[in-house]
Design a protein around this motif. Structure first.
Motif, PDB file in Angstrom:
ATOM      1  N   SER A 138     121.696  59.869  67.834  1.00 47.20           N
ATOM      2  CA  SER A 138     121.283  59.119  66.650  1.00 47.20           C
ATOM      3  C   SER A 138     120.960  57.691  67.076  1.00 47.20           C
ATOM      4  CB  SER A 138     122.411  59.114  65.622  1.00 47.20           C
ATOM      5  OG  SER A 138     123.570  58.466  66.151  1.00 47.20           O
ATOM      6  N   ASP A 139     120.420  56.907  66.183  1.00 48.43           N
ATOM      7  CA  ASP A 139     120.024  55.539  66.525  1.00 48.43           C
ATOM      8  C   ASP A 139     121.190  54.708  67.032  1.00 48.43           C
ATOM      9  OD1 ASP A 139     117.434  56.096  65.842  1.00 48.43           O
ATOM     10  OD2 ASP A 139     117.561  55.217  63.825  1.00 48.43           O
ATOM     11  N   ASN A 140     122.384  54.950  66.507  1.00 51.12           N
ATOM     12  CA  ASN A 140     123.549  54.157  66.941  1.00 51.12           C
ATOM     13  C   ASN A 140     124.372  54.867  68.016  1.00 51.12           C
ATOM     14  OD1 ASN A 140     124.813  56.178  65.517  1.00 51.12           O
ATOM     15  ND2 ASN A 140     125.753  54.825  63.978  1.00 51.12           N
ATOM     16  N   ALA A 141     123.897  56.002  68.512  1.00 50.75           N
ATOM     17  CA  ALA A 141     124.553  56.766  69.586  1.00 50.75           C
ATOM     18  C   ALA A 141     125.971  57.206  69.208  1.00 50.75           C
ATOM     19  CB  ALA A 141     124.574  55.976  70.890  1.00 50.75           C
ATOM     20  N   LYS A 142     126.216  57.380  67.912  1.00 60.28           N
ATOM     21  CA  LYS A 142     127.516  57.874  67.455  1.00 60.28           C
ATOM     22  C   LYS A 142     127.465  59.358  67.090  1.00 60.28           C
ATOM     23  CE  LYS A 142     130.272  55.443  64.897  1.00 60.28           C
ATOM     24  NZ  LYS A 142     130.850  54.624  63.796  1.00 60.28           N
ATOM     25  N   VAL A 143     126.266  59.893  66.973  1.00 59.50           N
ATOM     26  CA  VAL A 143     126.094  61.323  66.678  1.00 59.50           C
ATOM     27  C   VAL A 143     125.153  61.907  67.723  1.00 59.50           C
ATOM     28  CG1 VAL A 143     125.350  63.035  64.998  1.00 59.50           C
ATOM     29  CG2 VAL A 143     126.418  60.903  64.201  1.00 59.50           C
ATOM     30  N   TRP A 144     125.614  62.967  68.391  1.00 63.77           N
ATOM     31  CA  TRP A 144     124.822  63.597  69.445  1.00 63.77           C
ATOM     32  C   TRP A 144     124.597  65.068  69.111  1.00 63.77           C
ATOM     33  CZ3 TRP A 144     122.755  61.479  73.939  1.00 63.77           C
ATOM     34  CH2 TRP A 144     123.103  60.139  74.188  1.00 63.77           C
ATOM     35  N   THR A 145     123.349  65.486  69.180  1.00 61.98           N
ATOM     36  CA  THR A 145     122.987  66.866  68.869  1.00 61.98           C
ATOM     37  C   THR A 145     122.509  67.568  70.142  1.00 61.98           C
ATOM     38  OG1 THR A 145     122.348  66.221  66.629  1.00 61.98           O
ATOM     39  CG2 THR A 145     121.550  68.350  67.441  1.00 61.98           C
ATOM     40  N   PHE A 146     123.104  68.723  70.413  1.00 61.63           N
ATOM     41  CA  PHE A 146     122.781  69.490  71.618  1.00 61.63           C
ATOM     42  C   PHE A 146     122.190  70.838  71.226  1.00 61.63           C
ATOM     43  CE2 PHE A 146     125.698  66.371  73.066  1.00 61.63           C
ATOM     44  CZ  PHE A 146     125.501  66.195  74.418  1.00 61.63           C
ATOM     45  N   LYS A 147     121.041  71.171  71.826  1.00 59.26           N
ATOM     46  CA  LYS A 147     120.435  72.482  71.686  1.00 59.26           C
ATOM     47  C   LYS A 147     120.937  73.353  72.844  1.00 59.26           C
ATOM     48  CE  LYS A 147     117.717  71.588  68.139  1.00 59.26           C
ATOM     49  NZ  LYS A 147     117.821  72.308  66.834  1.00 59.26           N
ATOM     50  N   LEU A 148     121.433  74.528  72.526  1.00 52.43           N
ATOM     51  CA  LEU A 148     122.072  75.373  73.528  1.00 52.43           C
ATOM     52  C   LEU A 148     121.131  76.434  74.093  1.00 52.43           C
ATOM     53  CD1 LEU A 148     125.502  75.942  71.748  1.00 52.43           C
ATOM     54  CD2 LEU A 148     124.828  74.075  73.276  1.00 52.43           C
ATOM     55  N   ARG A 149     121.449  76.859  75.297  1.00 45.20           N
ATOM     56  CA  ARG A 149     120.678  77.903  75.976  1.00 45.20           C
ATOM     57  C   ARG A 149     120.940  79.238  75.275  1.00 45.20           C
ATOM     58  NH1 ARG A 149     118.304  77.380  80.751  1.00 45.20           N
ATOM     59  NH2 ARG A 149     119.480  75.447  81.189  1.00 45.20           N
ATOM     60  N   GLN A 150     119.882  79.952  74.954  1.00 44.77           N
ATOM     61  CA  GLN A 150     120.010  81.214  74.238  1.00 44.77           C
ATOM     62  C   GLN A 150     120.043  82.400  75.201  1.00 44.77           C
ATOM     63  OE1 GLN A 150     117.443  81.679  70.810  1.00 44.77           O
ATOM     64  NE2 GLN A 150     117.275  79.451  70.490  1.00 44.77           N
ATOM     65  N   GLY A 151     120.644  83.483  74.753  1.00 43.03           N
ATOM     66  CA  GLY A 151     120.676  84.705  75.546  1.00 43.03           C
ATOM     67  C   GLY A 151     121.733  84.724  76.629  1.00 43.03           C
ATOM     68  N   VAL A 152     122.640  83.751  76.632  1.00 44.70           N
ATOM     69  CA  VAL A 152     123.696  83.682  77.651  1.00 44.70           C
ATOM     70  C   VAL A 152     124.940  84.391  77.122  1.00 44.70           C
ATOM     71  CG1 VAL A 152     125.194  82.145  78.974  1.00 44.70           C
ATOM     72  CG2 VAL A 152     122.799  81.512  78.549  1.00 44.70           C
ATOM     73  N   LYS A 153     125.577  85.148  78.004  1.00 45.76           N
ATOM     74  CA  LYS A 153     126.822  85.814  77.626  1.00 45.76           C
ATOM     75  C   LYS A 153     127.947  85.427  78.572  1.00 45.76           C
ATOM     76  CE  LYS A 153     125.039  89.858  75.218  1.00 45.76           C
ATOM     77  NZ  LYS A 153     125.116  91.338  75.093  1.00 45.76           N
ATOM     78  N   PHE A 154     129.161  85.425  78.018  1.00 42.91           N
ATOM     79  CA  PHE A 154     130.337  85.261  78.861  1.00 42.91           C
ATOM     80  C   PHE A 154     130.515  86.529  79.695  1.00 42.91           C
ATOM     81  CE2 PHE A 154     131.289  82.255  75.410  1.00 42.91           C
ATOM     82  CZ  PHE A 154     131.582  81.132  76.158  1.00 42.91           C
ATOM     83  N   GLN A 155     131.315  86.413  80.737  1.00 42.00           N
ATOM     84  CA  GLN A 155     131.493  87.533  81.656  1.00 42.00           C
ATOM     85  C   GLN A 155     132.242  88.702  81.017  1.00 42.00           C
ATOM     86  OE1 GLN A 155     133.390  84.949  84.319  1.00 42.00           O
ATOM     87  NE2 GLN A 155     131.470  84.038  85.042  1.00 42.00           N
ATOM     88  N   ASP A 156     132.823  88.484  79.823  1.00 45.27           N
ATOM     89  CA  ASP A 156     133.464  89.581  79.107  1.00 45.27           C
ATOM     90  C   ASP A 156     132.525  90.220  78.081  1.00 45.27           C
ATOM     91  OD1 ASP A 156     133.369  87.621  77.172  1.00 45.27           O
ATOM     92  OD2 ASP A 156     135.534  87.365  77.005  1.00 45.27           O
TER      93      ASP A 156
END
Length: 523
Positions: free
Chosen positions: A76-94
């Motif tokens: 955000s403009d004041n660097a107090k809110v951060w938005t992350f787009k995540l990698r799709q199609g990834v699975k945990f090893q379980d």
């Protein structure tokens, strides 16, 4: 025809056996845990880094941030809110999905002391990076799941380098399903760890080795070897001997003087890493008379620190005068070294009421580290210098895991420790050592000056421009020097070695975040 088929099958079998590669990595100890956010040592983090992954990572061999499990991020403009787009199609090893809910689960587990899935974990490294836990100093207020592949962090103050902080190797994202199944034992030899990384936990044989297998379902560049083995070999000389014998393929953190031996062996290659580390001698002021600045100044003057670097770093290290290394911004650049002056040391001790010296302890780590390649001999040398001015220092050590738990409890009057950065910012050195919590717990200092240092480091985290941050960091290091809160000893360029058949290994300037999936080995 039958003979031809048999011969073909034999050839295929032989090729299969030959192509099955095992990479054996010799380090100074086995992990203490594979629950990375609870790990306080590089040997643990190096193994965990192969299993779990962070949202932000760093280009191999550099400090340049690149996408990890997050593909992009925006403040955000004041660097107090951060938005992350995540990698799709990834699975945990379980087999469970990696998504925004998994990210929130992990952050909440680390950040909230009341989270029921913390188990018996302390998550001390989380406080090093983020300043404390939720409601008790943490800069992370809460995490929001925006949608399946978007997660939003709400901070308590502006932090312009927040993505780099998430790139610290402590913050590998674990499978919520695996953690919930057994929070107390998650990360132990019995349970191991489950992440999204290029290797899968196979077994941990206590006192012997940890074995990982290639994750054939990995979303990224799959491992070049089938099996990755970590062995704990405490002595650098023993690691080198096993490397020469061919029983390990990589030996890290060797003694600097061994470079001549490595260069003379046609089967080995030396790897000298450009270090961003710092080794230091710390004082815990709850132990008298170390609360007296004259005593700390006397200790600084009693030891020839240049001679120690010359004797034990074989030209690969340099004497440190600040806690931020020369290759990193945020230094003062004009802080002088503590001058070797035994007469001044005796004078200061007399002024402090100790004309005949006093008795104390120096604790040294039981394993070699990048910043202290020979801890015990260095400690012995420091003790010899102190004895010359009347200070009788008993040398002590203990198991590495216990050492890391005890040093900030005031149990060690003087202790050797050091740091390789988790993310490329002066904050990761200075806030870790001298932040509001660390300066009290790790050094036992509660004076007005120490409180001021902690406050300045909080200000530096939230300052809107680089110039202000640099000014604050420089002032902090001047005050640390004047108060002799700890003594910086050396920045080292660590020496490692590999056998000739090892290709693609790049040690990380950030310590333990090595991409071992990129390594091949031909034996």
């Amino acid at each position: 025809m039958k003979r031809w088929i048999i011969g073909l099958l034999a050839l295929i079998l032989a090729f299969g056996v030959a192509s099955a590669q095992t990479l054996i990595y010799g380090q100074s100890d086995l992990p203490k845990t594979l629950d990375s956010a609870d790990a306080q040592d590089g040997n643990s983090l190096r193994v965990a880094f192969q299993i779990t992954e962070t949202l932000v990572t760093f280009k191999p061999g550099t400090v340049d941030p690149i996408p990890g499990l997050a593909v992009s991020w925006q403040a955000s403009d004041n660097a107090k809110v951060w938005t992350f787009k995540l990698r799709q199609g990834v699975k945990f090893q379980d087999g469970t999905p990696f998504d925004a809910a998994a990210v929130k689960f992990n952050i909440d587990r680390w950040n909230d002391p009341g989270n029921k899935y913390r188990g018996n974990k302390q998550f001390v490294p989380f406080t090093w990076v983020f300043g404390g836990f939720k409601g008790k100093g943490s800069i992370i207020d809460h995490v929001e799941v925006v949608n399946d592949y978007t997660v939003r962090f709400y901070l308590t103050s502006s932090v312009g380098f927040f993505p780099n902080m998430l790139g610290a190797s402590y913050f590998g994202i674990d499978s919520p399903k695996a953690v919930m199944a057994n929070p107390d034992k998650y990360g132990t030899p019995e349970v191991g760890a489950v992440g999204t990384g290029p290797f899968v936990f196979d077994k941990w044989i206590i006192g012997d080795k940890v074995i990982l297998k290639r994750n054939d379902s990995y979303w990224g560049e799959k491992a070049k070897v089938d099996t990755l083995v970590f062995r704990g070999i405490p002595e650098p000389a023993s690691r080198l001997a096993e490397l020469k014998a061919g029983s390990i393929d990589i030996a890290n953190n060797l003694s600097p003087e061994d470079k001549v031996t490595i260069d003379a062996d046609p089967n080995l290659q030396a790897v000298v890493q450009k270090g961003l580390n710092i080794g230091y001698l710390a004082f815990h002021q709850k132990n008298k008379p170390l609360d007296d600045i004259r005593v700390r100044k006397a200790i600084a003057a009693a030891v020839d620190w240049n001679a120690i670097v010359d004797a034990f770093y074989a030209g690969l290290g340099e004497h440190a005068t600040e806690f931020v290394p020369p290759a990193m911004w945020g230094r003062d650049g004009h802080i002088p070294a503590y001058t070797y002056n035994p007469k001044l040391a005796k004078k200061l001790l007399a002024e402090a009421g100790y004309p005949n010296g006093f008795q104390t302890e120096i604790w040294y780590m039981p394993v070699s580290r990048p910043y202290f390649p020979a801890p015990q001999p260095i400690a012995e040398t420091i003790a010899t210098y102190l004895a010359d001015v009347g200070i009788k220092a008993t040398l002590k050590t203990e198991d590495w895991g216990t050492y890391l738990s005890d040093y900030d409890q005031g149990k060690f009057p003087m202790y050797m420790l050091g740091w390789s950065p988790d993310y490329p910012d002066p904050d990761n050195y200075l806030y870790t050592f001298f932040g509001p919590t660390s300066i009290k717990t790790n050094l036992g200092c509660e004076s007005d000056a120490c409180q001021q240092i902690g406050e300045m480091l909080v200000q530096a985290r939230t300052a809107p421009d680089m110039a202000t941050r640099k000014e604050l960091y420089a002032k902090v290091q001047r005050m640390v020097h004047e108060l002799v809160l700890s003594i910086p000893v050396a920045h080292n360029n660590p020496l490692h070695a590999v056998r000739n058949g090892v290709k693609g290994w790049v040690p990380s300037p950030l310590g333990s975040s090595e991409n071992l999936n990129l390594v091949t080995v031909n034996k």
